[in-house]
Design an enzyme around this catalytic site. Structure first.
Site, PDB file in Angstrom:
ATOM      1  N   GLY A  42      47.139  23.839  33.291  1.00 48.57           N
ATOM      2  CA  GLY A  42      45.722  24.041  32.294  1.00 48.57           C
ATOM      3  C   GLY A  42      44.607  25.173  32.668  1.00 48.57           C
ATOM      4  O   GLY A  42      43.108  24.552  32.432  1.00 48.57           O
ATOM      5  N   ALA A  43      44.894  25.535  33.103  1.00 49.24           N
ATOM      6  CA  ALA A  43      43.899  27.605  33.539  1.00 49.24           C
ATOM      7  C   ALA A  43      43.266  27.905  32.898  1.00 49.24           C
ATOM      8  O   ALA A  43      42.063  28.773  33.046  1.00 49.24           O
ATOM      9  CB  ALA A  43      44.392  27.575  35.274  1.00 49.24           C
ATOM     10  N   ASN A  44      43.267  27.786  31.267  1.00 50.67           N
ATOM     11  CA  ASN A  44      42.914  28.677  29.980  1.00 50.67           C
ATOM     12  C   ASN A  44      41.821  28.016  29.843  1.00 50.67           C
ATOM     13  O   ASN A  44      41.149  28.843  29.152  1.00 50.67           O
ATOM     14  CB  ASN A  44      44.015  28.934  28.879  1.00 50.67           C
ATOM     15  CG  ASN A  44      44.488  27.860  28.954  1.00 50.67           C
ATOM     16  OD1 ASN A  44      43.855  26.417  29.487  1.00 50.67           O
ATOM     17  ND2 ASN A  44      44.680  27.113  27.897  1.00 50.67           N
ATOM     18  N   THR A  45      41.427  26.793  30.342  1.00 51.11           N
ATOM     19  CA  THR A  45      39.798  26.186  29.513  1.00 51.11           C
ATOM     20  C   THR A  45      39.409  25.122  30.571  1.00 51.11           C
ATOM     21  O   THR A  45      39.890  25.307  31.467  1.00 51.11           O
ATOM     22  CB  THR A  45      40.441  25.637  28.241  1.00 51.11           C
ATOM     23  OG1 THR A  45      38.712  24.951  27.783  1.00 51.11           O
ATOM     24  CG2 THR A  45      40.875  24.452  28.669  1.00 51.11           C
ATOM     25  N   GLY A  46      37.992  24.887  30.982  1.00 49.75           N
ATOM     26  CA  GLY A  46      37.315  23.605  31.089  1.00 49.75           C
ATOM     27  C   GLY A  46      37.448  23.917  32.880  1.00 49.75           C
ATOM     28  O   GLY A  46      36.694  24.981  33.214  1.00 49.75           O
ATOM     29  N   ILE A  47      37.884  22.721  33.703  1.00 49.68           N
ATOM     30  CA  ILE A  47      37.745  22.519  35.128  1.00 49.68           C
ATOM     31  C   ILE A  47      38.747  23.616  35.788  1.00 49.68           C
ATOM     32  O   ILE A  47      38.610  24.486  36.724  1.00 49.68           O
ATOM     33  CB  ILE A  47      38.266  21.422  35.452  1.00 49.68           C
ATOM     34  CG1 ILE A  47      36.374  20.044  35.323  1.00 49.68           C
ATOM     35  CG2 ILE A  47      37.692  21.310  37.249  1.00 49.68           C
ATOM     36  CD1 ILE A  47      37.206  18.842  35.334  1.00 49.68           C
ATOM     37  N   GLY A  48      40.359  23.441  35.027  1.00 43.15           N
ATOM     38  CA  GLY A  48      40.965  24.653  35.005  1.00 43.15           C
ATOM     39  C   GLY A  48      40.487  26.245  35.872  1.00 43.15           C
ATOM     40  O   GLY A  48      40.814  26.655  36.235  1.00 43.15           O
ATOM     41  N   SER A 171      40.982  10.877  38.086  1.00 48.09           N
ATOM     42  CA  SER A 171      40.270   9.878  36.901  1.00 48.09           C
ATOM     43  C   SER A 171      39.408   8.719  37.788  1.00 48.09           C
ATOM     44  O   SER A 171      39.480   7.991  38.029  1.00 48.09           O
ATOM     45  CB  SER A 171      39.747  10.216  35.397  1.00 48.09           C
ATOM     46  OG  SER A 171      39.000   9.010  35.060  1.00 48.09           O
ATOM     47  N   TYR A 196      46.037   6.566  28.897  1.00 48.50           N
ATOM     48  CA  TYR A 196      45.383   7.288  29.722  1.00 48.50           C
ATOM     49  C   TYR A 196      44.832   7.175  31.320  1.00 48.50           C
ATOM     50  O   TYR A 196      45.241   7.557  32.048  1.00 48.50           O
ATOM     51  CB  TYR A 196      43.914   8.066  28.954  1.00 48.50           C
ATOM     52  CG  TYR A 196      42.833   9.031  29.878  1.00 48.50           C
ATOM     53  CD1 TYR A 196      43.563  10.507  30.527  1.00 48.50           C
ATOM     54  CD2 TYR A 196      41.564   8.573  30.559  1.00 48.50           C
ATOM     55  CE1 TYR A 196      42.298  11.335  31.218  1.00 48.50           C
ATOM     56  CE2 TYR A 196      41.268   9.621  31.346  1.00 48.50           C
ATOM     57  CZ  TYR A 196      41.792  10.811  32.069  1.00 48.50           C
ATOM     58  OH  TYR A 196      40.570  12.052  32.786  1.00 48.50           O
TER      59      TYR A 196
END
Length: 312
Positions: A42-48, A171, A196
């Protein structure tokens, strides 16, 4: 109506803890990573994205493992330009499809001799009820089972590259989670918010059991609460997006949210804390369920069974 009250309760809970630690939680490690290899899901946005950028800044060869390759390529070029590190690579990984996970792992293992850092960052939150390609409930399938399989497939490479580390993003919401073994796929009852939470509890239990099994191997594992972060994770809930905007001043930026992941990936001497849960770059309390070793071992076995993996 739990669908409305739950997200508000979840936000208030997370908000209070985040506010309490607003000024803390910075990774101060100066460790450099030339010759090291990292995978960030998930490195294409946000924290990643922020995590991958920092690892690249320190000289690592970084794989952006993401579902949207086109978006990933844009991010990779941005990171290359900002860091001067050309060793930022994009590979297709759809955690909602075990065929994609296996294909990613097969290609990675053929391409790379080492893996030093695996950051299981990707996730979904508050999706309407849906199933993965393999028939798993989406939250449990992507957030837990997808990363469980990916880690299993890359584990031998991590052992061969030791010392190495695995960081699983969880989380604070895990406190509201339960592992309902009789309803793991949400077919008997389902609530998007609680689904979640259940998956985030599974992340901590997985980390705990993984660390136990990896003792003496040179591979260590940590779970992380990144804080309340402005990200695309709330895209499925208009109510949560509204809440996020309302309290935007108190919500962490993705860069701030990446600090604890980086802390667990980089800080020297952290090996003795393998299996622990971290928030704001400190060991954090977890729920009673998250400390239950019997549930952790049973979840491991059930996960192996669902994924067709050997139990041991």
């Amino acid at each position: 109506d739990l669908d409305l009250s739950f997200p508000l309760y979840l936000f208030i809970l997370t908000y209070i803890f985040s506010l309490k630690m607003l000024s803390s939680g910075v990774c101060t490690s100066t460790v450099q990573l030339p010759g090291k290899v990292a995978v960030v899901t998930g490195a294409n946005t946000g924290i990643g994205k922020e995590t991958a950028k920092e690892l690249a800044q320190r000289g690592a060869r970084v794989y952006l493992a993401c579902r949207d390759v086109q978006k990933g390529e844009l991010v990779a070029r941005e990171i290359q330009t900002m860091t001067g590190n050309e060793q930022v690579l994009v590979r297709k990984l759809d955690l909602s499809d075990t065929k994609s996970i296996r294909a990613f792992a097969q290609d990675f293992l053929a391409e790379e001799k080492h893996l030093h850092i695996l950051i299981n960052n990707a996730g979904v939150m508050m999706c309407p009820y849906s199933k993965t390609a393999d028939g798993f409930e989406m939250h449990m399938g992507v957030n837990h089972l997808g990363h469980f399989l990916l880690t299993h497939l890359l584990l031998q490479k991590l052992k061969e590259s030791a010392p190495s580390r695995i960081v699983n993003l969880s989380s604070l919401a895990h406190h509201l989670g339960r592992i309902h073994f009789h309803n793991l796929q949400g077919e008997k009852f389902y609530n998007a918010g609680l689904a979640y939470c259940h998956s985030k509890l599974a992340n901590i239990l997985f980390t705990k059991e993984l660390a136990r099994r990896l003792k003496g191997s040179g591979v260590t594992a940590y779970s992380v609460h990144p804080g309340t972060v402005q990200s695309e994770l709330v895209r499925h809930s208009s109510f949560m997006r509204w809440i996020w905007r309302l309290f935007s001043f108190f919500i962490k930026t993705p860069q701030q949210g990446a600090q604890t992941s980086l802390y667990c990936a980089l800080t020297e001497g952290l090996e003795i804390l393998s299996g622990k849960h971290f928030s704001d770059c400190h060991v954090a309390l977890v729920s009673a369920q998250a400390r239950n070793e019997t549930i952790a071992r049973r979840l491991w076995d059930v996960s192996c069974d669902l994924l067709g993996l050997p139990m041991d």
